[in-house]
Design a protein around this motif. Structure first.
Motif, PDB file in Angstrom:
ATOM      1  N   VAL A   7     -20.484  24.942  69.138  1.00 27.63           N
ATOM      2  CA  VAL A   7     -21.738  24.390  68.630  1.00 27.63           C
ATOM      3  C   VAL A   7     -21.608  24.076  67.142  1.00 27.63           C
ATOM      4  O   VAL A   7     -22.047  23.016  66.668  1.00 27.63           O
ATOM      5  CB  VAL A   7     -22.902  25.374  68.876  1.00 27.63           C
ATOM      6  N   ALA A   8     -21.014  25.004  66.382  1.00 29.35           N
ATOM      7  CA  ALA A   8     -20.832  24.786  64.945  1.00 29.35           C
ATOM      8  C   ALA A   8     -19.993  23.548  64.683  1.00 29.35           C
ATOM      9  O   ALA A   8     -20.316  22.728  63.797  1.00 29.35           O
ATOM     10  CB  ALA A   8     -20.184  26.017  64.320  1.00 29.35           C
ATOM     11  N   ARG A   9     -18.898  23.376  65.455  1.00 28.71           N
ATOM     12  CA  ARG A   9     -18.037  22.208  65.274  1.00 28.71           C
ATOM     13  C   ARG A   9     -18.784  20.917  65.601  1.00 28.71           C
ATOM     14  O   ARG A   9     -18.700  19.921  64.868  1.00 28.71           O
ATOM     15  CB  ARG A   9     -16.802  22.344  66.160  1.00 28.71           C
ATOM     16  N   GLU A  10     -19.551  20.939  66.699  1.00 26.28           N
ATOM     17  CA  GLU A  10     -20.297  19.748  67.109  1.00 26.28           C
ATOM     18  C   GLU A  10     -21.354  19.369  66.079  1.00 26.28           C
ATOM     19  O   GLU A  10     -21.574  18.179  65.790  1.00 26.28           O
ATOM     20  CB  GLU A  10     -20.971  20.014  68.460  1.00 26.28           C
ATOM     21  N   GLY A  12     -21.276  20.213  62.866  1.00 30.69           N
ATOM     22  CA  GLY A  12     -20.704  20.060  61.535  1.00 30.69           C
ATOM     23  C   GLY A  12     -21.192  21.105  60.559  1.00 30.69           C
ATOM     24  O   GLY A  12     -21.341  20.828  59.359  1.00 30.69           O
ATOM     25  N   VAL A  13     -21.427  22.330  61.053  1.00 33.86           N
ATOM     26  CA  VAL A  13     -21.906  23.416  60.197  1.00 33.86           C
ATOM     27  C   VAL A  13     -21.056  24.654  60.480  1.00 33.86           C
ATOM     28  O   VAL A  13     -20.181  24.643  61.345  1.00 33.86           O
ATOM     29  CB  VAL A  13     -23.400  23.722  60.454  1.00 33.86           C
ATOM     30  N   SER A  14     -21.328  25.717  59.744  1.00 37.09           N
ATOM     31  CA  SER A  14     -20.603  26.959  59.964  1.00 37.09           C
ATOM     32  C   SER A  14     -21.208  27.744  61.133  1.00 37.09           C
ATOM     33  O   SER A  14     -22.351  27.505  61.545  1.00 37.09           O
ATOM     34  CB  SER A  14     -20.653  27.823  58.701  1.00 37.09           C
ATOM     35  N   ARG A  15     -20.420  28.704  61.630  1.00 34.82           N
ATOM     36  CA  ARG A  15     -20.932  29.589  62.683  1.00 34.82           C
ATOM     37  C   ARG A  15     -22.160  30.365  62.194  1.00 34.82           C
ATOM     38  O   ARG A  15     -23.120  30.583  62.942  1.00 34.82           O
ATOM     39  CB  ARG A  15     -19.852  30.590  63.105  1.00 34.82           C
ATOM     40  N   ALA A  16     -22.121  30.772  60.919  1.00 36.64           N
ATOM     41  CA  ALA A  16     -23.246  31.518  60.366  1.00 36.64           C
ATOM     42  C   ALA A  16     -24.530  30.692  60.391  1.00 36.64           C
ATOM     43  O   ALA A  16     -25.607  31.196  60.706  1.00 36.64           O
ATOM     44  CB  ALA A  16     -22.936  31.978  58.952  1.00 36.64           C
ATOM     45  N   THR A  17     -24.380  29.393  60.071  1.00 33.54           N
ATOM     46  CA  THR A  17     -25.563  28.528  60.077  1.00 33.54           C
ATOM     47  C   THR A  17     -26.140  28.411  61.482  1.00 33.54           C
ATOM     48  O   THR A  17     -27.362  28.457  61.669  1.00 33.54           O
ATOM     49  CB  THR A  17     -25.206  27.134  59.529  1.00 33.54           C
ATOM     50  N   VAL A  18     -25.288  28.263  62.483  1.00 38.34           N
ATOM     51  CA  VAL A  18     -25.766  28.208  63.866  1.00 38.34           C
ATOM     52  C   VAL A  18     -26.512  29.504  64.202  1.00 38.34           C
ATOM     53  O   VAL A  18     -27.594  29.475  64.800  1.00 38.34           O
ATOM     54  CB  VAL A  18     -24.595  28.004  64.849  1.00 38.34           C
ATOM     55  N   SER A  19     -25.933  30.627  63.807  1.00 43.85           N
ATOM     56  CA  SER A  19     -26.565  31.908  64.079  1.00 43.85           C
ATOM     57  C   SER A  19     -27.933  32.006  63.421  1.00 43.85           C
ATOM     58  O   SER A  19     -28.895  32.483  64.028  1.00 43.85           O
ATOM     59  CB  SER A  19     -25.660  33.045  63.597  1.00 43.85           C
ATOM     60  N   TYR A  20     -28.036  31.532  62.171  1.00 44.64           N
ATOM     61  CA  TYR A  20     -29.312  31.600  61.472  1.00 44.64           C
ATOM     62  C   TYR A  20     -30.368  30.719  62.150  1.00 44.64           C
ATOM     63  O   TYR A  20     -31.536  31.094  62.263  1.00 44.64           O
ATOM     64  CB  TYR A  20     -29.147  31.161  60.020  1.00 44.64           C
ATOM     65  N   VAL A  21     -29.945  29.548  62.613  1.00 45.48           N
ATOM     66  CA  VAL A  21     -30.888  28.654  63.286  1.00 45.48           C
ATOM     67  C   VAL A  21     -31.390  29.297  64.581  1.00 45.48           C
ATOM     68  O   VAL A  21     -32.587  29.278  64.887  1.00 45.48           O
ATOM     69  CB  VAL A  21     -30.233  27.285  63.579  1.00 45.48           C
ATOM     70  N   LEU A  22     -30.472  29.874  65.344  1.00 42.16           N
ATOM     71  CA  LEU A  22     -30.841  30.445  66.637  1.00 42.16           C
ATOM     72  C   LEU A  22     -31.653  31.731  66.495  1.00 42.16           C
ATOM     73  O   LEU A  22     -32.529  32.014  67.316  1.00 42.16           O
ATOM     74  CB  LEU A  22     -29.585  30.727  67.469  1.00 42.16           C
ATOM     75  N   GLU A  38     -29.589  19.974  68.671  1.00 39.50           N
ATOM     76  CA  GLU A  38     -29.051  18.883  69.482  1.00 39.50           C
ATOM     77  C   GLU A  38     -27.679  19.246  70.038  1.00 39.50           C
ATOM     78  O   GLU A  38     -27.356  18.923  71.195  1.00 39.50           O
ATOM     79  CB  GLU A  38     -28.968  17.607  68.645  1.00 39.50           C
ATOM     80  N   ALA A  39     -26.868  19.942  69.232  1.00 33.97           N
ATOM     81  CA  ALA A  39     -25.540  20.368  69.695  1.00 33.97           C
ATOM     82  C   ALA A  39     -25.671  21.399  70.814  1.00 33.97           C
ATOM     83  O   ALA A  39     -24.921  21.364  71.796  1.00 33.97           O
ATOM     84  CB  ALA A  39     -24.742  20.945  68.526  1.00 33.97           C
ATOM     85  N   VAL A  40     -26.617  22.313  70.653  1.00 35.56           N
ATOM     86  CA  VAL A  40     -26.851  23.314  71.692  1.00 35.56           C
ATOM     87  C   VAL A  40     -27.215  22.634  73.005  1.00 35.56           C
ATOM     88  O   VAL A  40     -26.692  22.971  74.081  1.00 35.56           O
ATOM     89  CB  VAL A  40     -27.976  24.285  71.263  1.00 35.56           C
ATOM     90  N   THR A  41     -28.107  21.631  72.928  1.00 35.97           N
ATOM     91  CA  THR A  41     -28.547  20.940  74.138  1.00 35.97           C
ATOM     92  C   THR A  41     -27.430  20.129  74.770  1.00 35.97           C
ATOM     93  O   THR A  41     -27.207  20.191  75.988  1.00 35.97           O
ATOM     94  CB  THR A  41     -29.730  20.011  73.814  1.00 35.97           C
TER      95      THR A  41
END
Length: 337
Positions: A7-10, A12-22, A38-41
């Motif tokens: 998801v982070a790669r898709e 274009g953010v860090s893993r931490a950013t994905v975690s914070y969003v979720l 959108e990447a998650v979906t």
């Protein structure tokens, strides 16, 4: 399997950013949050229970504490497990089955892990070593089985004392006067299986009131012991005209025992059991029976537990379901002797 790294790669953010969003633990700009969603979906990513718990304070998981004991009939226990898991799934919850032999320690471990939102206890004993722990954990719980002191707990059970009364009254309506009651193994009672003595107490009280003879015995929960025991009891009480079964293994074995003795129900002996319709179908049992109500108990316990989790309802409720007898024609007036 799609991971948070994908998801982070898709996005274009860090893993931490994905975690914070979720999880919602930090404010992330709307454009970045939108890219993550959108990447998650698009990837079909499903956050794990830990991430979901951070975001919602809920894991949507229930722990089911069940003990598989050698002196109880496993198929009967599986009915309750299925009932709880089916009810949980219908209400949007997963189920974590915990069958550790050290049940009290397992309960502490599961509660401390924060993996579950609530706990369902099966095999509840009269003085269950798990019950004191329930008052010291944060998660609400529900019991299927009546302990000696149900105060402060969500408890659902069959009214076993009334079940015993119902079984004996049904036999008396057909003029039976001498009856054999076959209960679970003695070990179950010694361990705190109060449902055994509650049904027996109701049956014995009613038999006394109706001037009937009731021979109460215990039998094993597996073959070949239970079959041998049934033969012994029929030999020991040749004048008994009916059998009551509060032992699923004995109910499953009885058709073979009667066939070996050249007997038929109800022509030669009347029979009433205590088990569910599903159990009767699974073992092709033709006997009139009081429904053990596994499905209904599971449904009610789970629904009430989830109400405590989601709506904050008090964790204090007691419901004993009235027994329901299904007449399958295995009771008739005694043949003349």
């Amino acid at each position: 399997m799609v991971t948070i790294t994908d998801v982070a790669r898709e996005a274009g953010v860090s893993r931490a950013t994905v975690s914070y969003v979720l999880s919602g633990k930090r404010m992330i700009s709307e454009p970045v949050s939108r890219r993550v969603r959108e990447a998650v979906t698009s990837l079909g990513y499903t956050p794990n229970a830990g991430a979901r718990a951070l975001a919602t304070s809920q894991t949507k998981v229930l722990a089911l504490m069940a003990r598989f004991l050698s002196d109880e009939f496993a198929p009967a226990m599986l009915e309750f497990i299925r009932a709880v898991t089916d009810a949980a799934r219908e209400l949007g919850y997963d189920t974590l089955l915990v069958s550790d032999e050290n049940a009290a320690e397992a309960l502490r471990r599961v509660a401390a892990s924060r993996m579950v939102d609530g706990i369902v206890l099966l095999n509840v004993g009269e003085t269950d070593d798990r019950l004191p722990i329930l008052g010291r954990i944060d998660q609400p719980s529900a019991l299927i089985g009546l302990p000696a002191n149900p105060e402060g707990s969500i408890v659902f059970d069959l009214d076993f004392r009334s079940a015993g009364r119902l079984m004996v009254n049904h036999l008396r309506a057909y003029d039976h006067r001498e009856v054999i009651l076959v209960s679970q193994p003695r070990d179950v009672v010694d361990r705190g299986g109060a449902y055994v003595w509650r049904l027996a107490a109701g049956a014995e009280e009613t038999a006394d009131q109706l001037d009937m003879i009731l021979h109460h015995h215990h039998a094993a929960a597996s073959q070949p012991d239970v079959g041998r025991r049934l033969h012994e009891l029929l030999d020991q009480h040749p004048d008994a005209t009916a059998i009551l079964l509060n032992n699923e293994a004995a109910a499953a074995a009885l058709p073979f025992v009667l066939r070996e003795r050249g007997l038929r129900a109800p022509d030669d002996v009347s029979v009433i059991g205590r088990y569910s319709d599903d159990f009767a179908r699974a073992f092709s049992l033709p006997y009139t029976a009081v429904d053990s109500a596994a499905a209904e108990l599971g449904r009610r316990a789970v629904a009430r537990l989830i109400a405590a989790i989601e709506d904050g309802l008090p964790g204090d409720a007691l419901q004993l379901l009235p027994p329901v007898l299904t007449d399958r024609g295995s009771v008739a007036r005694p043949a003349s002797r």
